[in-house]
Design an enzyme around this catalytic site. Structure first.
Site, mmCIF file in Angstrom:
data_model
loop_
_atom_site.group_PDB
_atom_site.id
_atom_site.type_symbol
_atom_site.label_atom_id
_atom_site.label_comp_id
_atom_site.label_asym_id
_atom_site.label_seq_id
_atom_site.Cartn_x
_atom_site.Cartn_y
_atom_site.Cartn_z
ATOM 1 N N ARG A 90 0.826 -1.212 0.000
ATOM 2 C CA ARG A 90 0.000 0.000 0.000
ATOM 3 C C ARG A 90 0.861 1.262 0.000
ATOM 4 O O ARG A 90 0.487 2.269 -0.601
ATOM 5 C CB ARG A 90 -0.918 0.014 1.218
ATOM 6 C CG ARG A 90 -2.129 -0.843 1.017
ATOM 7 C CD ARG A 90 -3.126 -0.660 2.117
ATOM 8 N NE ARG A 90 -4.399 -1.225 1.709
ATOM 9 C CZ ARG A 90 -5.319 -1.630 2.561
ATOM 10 N NH1 ARG A 90 -5.106 -1.547 3.862
ATOM 11 N NH2 ARG A 90 -6.467 -2.116 2.126
ATOM 12 N N LYS A 134 -14.285 -17.530 2.541
ATOM 13 C CA LYS A 134 -15.549 -16.973 3.055
ATOM 14 C C LYS A 134 -16.509 -16.637 1.921
ATOM 15 O O LYS A 134 -16.336 -15.648 1.222
ATOM 16 C CB LYS A 134 -15.255 -15.723 3.894
ATOM 17 C CG LYS A 134 -14.442 -16.046 5.152
ATOM 18 C CD LYS A 134 -14.292 -14.860 6.050
ATOM 19 C CE LYS A 134 -13.237 -13.872 5.673
ATOM 20 N NZ LYS A 134 -11.874 -14.220 5.539
ATOM 21 N N GLY A 191 -7.172 -8.710 -0.046
ATOM 22 C CA GLY A 191 -5.959 -9.052 0.687
ATOM 23 C C GLY A 191 -5.265 -10.336 0.284
ATOM 24 O O GLY A 191 -4.091 -10.335 -0.072
ATOM 25 N N GLY A 251 -12.428 -3.910 1.201
ATOM 26 C CA GLY A 251 -13.860 -3.588 1.220
ATOM 27 C C GLY A 251 -14.227 -2.548 0.174
ATOM 28 O O GLY A 251 -15.266 -2.670 -0.490
HETATM 29 P P1 AMP Z 1 -10.946 -15.178 1.886
HETATM 30 O O1 AMP Z 1 -10.531 -14.226 2.965
HETATM 31 O O2 AMP Z 1 -12.369 -15.579 1.951
HETATM 32 O O3 AMP Z 1 -10.555 -14.696 0.497
HETATM 33 O O4 AMP Z 1 -10.132 -16.524 2.156
HETATM 34 C C1 AMP Z 1 -8.744 -16.644 1.951
HETATM 35 C C2 AMP Z 1 -8.280 -17.916 2.580
HETATM 36 O O5 AMP Z 1 -8.979 -19.000 2.014
HETATM 37 C C3 AMP Z 1 -6.819 -18.233 2.382
HETATM 38 O O6 AMP Z 1 -6.130 -18.043 3.585
HETATM 39 C C4 AMP Z 1 -6.816 -19.711 1.944
HETATM 40 O O7 AMP Z 1 -5.901 -20.490 2.687
HETATM 41 C C5 AMP Z 1 -8.220 -20.148 2.269
HETATM 42 N N1 AMP Z 1 -8.681 -21.250 1.418
HETATM 43 C C6 AMP Z 1 -8.631 -21.327 0.078
HETATM 44 N N2 AMP Z 1 -9.080 -22.526 -0.348
HETATM 45 C C7 AMP Z 1 -9.430 -23.224 0.742
HETATM 46 C C8 AMP Z 1 -9.957 -24.543 0.956
HETATM 47 N N3 AMP Z 1 -10.189 -25.359 -0.058
HETATM 48 N N4 AMP Z 1 -10.192 -24.928 2.228
HETATM 49 C C9 AMP Z 1 -9.929 -24.100 3.256
HETATM 50 N N5 AMP Z 1 -9.438 -22.853 3.127
HETATM 51 C C10 AMP Z 1 -9.186 -22.416 1.885
#
Ligand code: AMP
Length: 376
Positions: A17, A179, A334, A357
């Site tokens: 950033r 998520k 991120g 966001g």
């Molecule tokens: P988000 O903040 O929703 O974009 O999630 C990012 C995180 O999702 C990263 O730290 C990844 O390690 C995790 N992630 C990606 N694929 C998987 C999966 N198949 N199972 C569990 N965690 C995951």
């Protein structure tokens, strides 16, 4: 500026950033301005939290610009205003974390007017906070006749708004991460405007479960099952919405040495999918190489762990190749930025957004209060 960066043991651990903000600072320096920089860092909750001081940001900025930087430990104190008054052309004065004062988040009038005393021209380059109406990016603007956005902010609007609403076709949106709830708005929005949506990462399993597929122990968000069903129904016949055909699965995240590839219809009940498999990479790569614009948010697997990183790394490299062929390639959020940085593709995308966001809000077409404040 948005200097809300990760800090550990008084050192900035990710300078993305800060580096993204340099063009605006350098432009002002070249124009002979006296620069007063304000930013927040973390969530100190309206009180002084030494670990969230901007001192280490100032040190890094001084290194990057190869010049000394003046620092005030209270953004609205009389002393800080005196430092500002004493500035000469080409000097920089960094103010301490705005959120050490509770009035910043509350967009308080008196606090805004004290911040405004620091300058004659107001430039907002804090894209990362653009979706918030705080004193430093909203309340403060009414005290300035001369105001506008910085170069980073302008670039973010260009890529996340203009080039996404009028994309070079076909538009492919790739979503992943863990998520699903934080990406629902994006999916719903792009169902009406994208040509292809490719879904990977942990969030894919909730959709697969909604389609009646046994996903073993993989990550699912049962609260989102109904939403996932609604999205599947809305997408039917309208858009090319694709999910992984195979996964790299293991008993647990630490069991990466024994990971194996399974077809989506044969995930063993005792395992979890931690990455997309080779057939999925093949299918996704064909769509990627036939796109005019690609937007990517969220890793395809647990890229932080060896063995579950291939899908994310391969996709990053395929998308980076497309940039070379004049395809517009955009990523943000991120973890996507962390992933492409880890694999060395940061400079090989048309645009890497500095906002989390704020970029999501902009992408789905919502108004950002800090832009509105500049227009008043
Ligand atoms: P988000 O903040 O929703 O974009 O999630 C990012 C995180 O999702 C990263 O730290 C990844 O390690 C995790 N992630 C990606 N694929 C998987 C999966 N198949 N199972 C569990 N965690 C995951």
């Amino acid at each position: 500026m948005d200097f809300n960066v990760p800090i550990s043991e008084n050192k900035v651990t990710d300078n993305f950033r800060i580096v993204s903000a340099l063009p605006t600072i350098q432009h002002c320096l070249k124009s002979g301005a006296k620069i007063i920089i304000m930013s927040h860092l973390g969530r100190p909750g309206g009180k002084v939290v030494p670990e969230l001081s901007l001192i280490s940001v100032g040190e890094l900025l001084a290194d990057l610009l190869e010049m000394p930087i003046k620092f005030s430990d209270d953004c609205i104190s009389e002393d800080s205003h005196d430092v500002t008054l004493g500035l000469r052309s080409g000097e920089i004065h960094l103010l301490e974390n705005l959120r050490f004062h509770p009035e910043e988040d509350k967009n308080e009038k008196d606090f805004s007017s004290k911040l405004a005393k620091h300058g004659e021209v107001y430039i907002n380059d804090a894209f990362g906070t653009a979706h918030r109406a705080h004193a430093s990016n909203n309340g403060v603007t009414k005290y300035f006749l001369n105001k506008g956005m910085g170069l980073l902010f302008e670039r973010e609007l260009d890529y996340l708004s203009k080039r996404i609403t009028k994309p070079k076709k076909p538009l492919t949106v790739i979503l992943g991460g863990a998520k699903i709830d934080t990406k629902l708005d994006l999916i719903n929005h792009f169902i009406s405007s994208a040509d292809n949506i490719l879904i990977g990462g942990g969030m894919a399993f909730t959709f697969l479960l909604a389609r009646g597929i046994d996903v073993g122990n993989s990550l699912v968000d049962l609260n989102m099952l109904n939403n996932a069903k609604k999205i599947l129904n809305r997408a039917r016949g309208k858009i090319n919405l694709l999910f992984p055909e195979d996964f790299i699965c293991a008993q647990s995240i630490d069991d990466n040495k024994n990971a194996k590839v399974y077809d989506v219809n044969h995930i063993p009940s005792s395992t979890c999918g931690f990455d997309i498999g080779p057939s999925t990479i093949d299918i996704f790569s064909k769509i990627i190489s036939n796109s005019g614009t690609i937007f990517w948010n969220g890793p395809m697997g647990v890229f932080e762990v060896d063995g579950f990183h291939h899908g994310t790394q391969k996709l990053a490299s395929l998308i980076a190749d497309e940039t070379e062929k004049d395809v517009i390639t955009i990523t943000g959020g991120g973890d996507s930025v962390a992933a492409i940085k880890k694999f060395g593709y940061l400079d090989q995308f048309s645009h890497v957004s500095s906002g989390g966001g704020a970029s999501l809000e902009l992408l789905v077409g919502n108004n950002l209060p800090s832009i509105y404040a500049l227009e008043l």
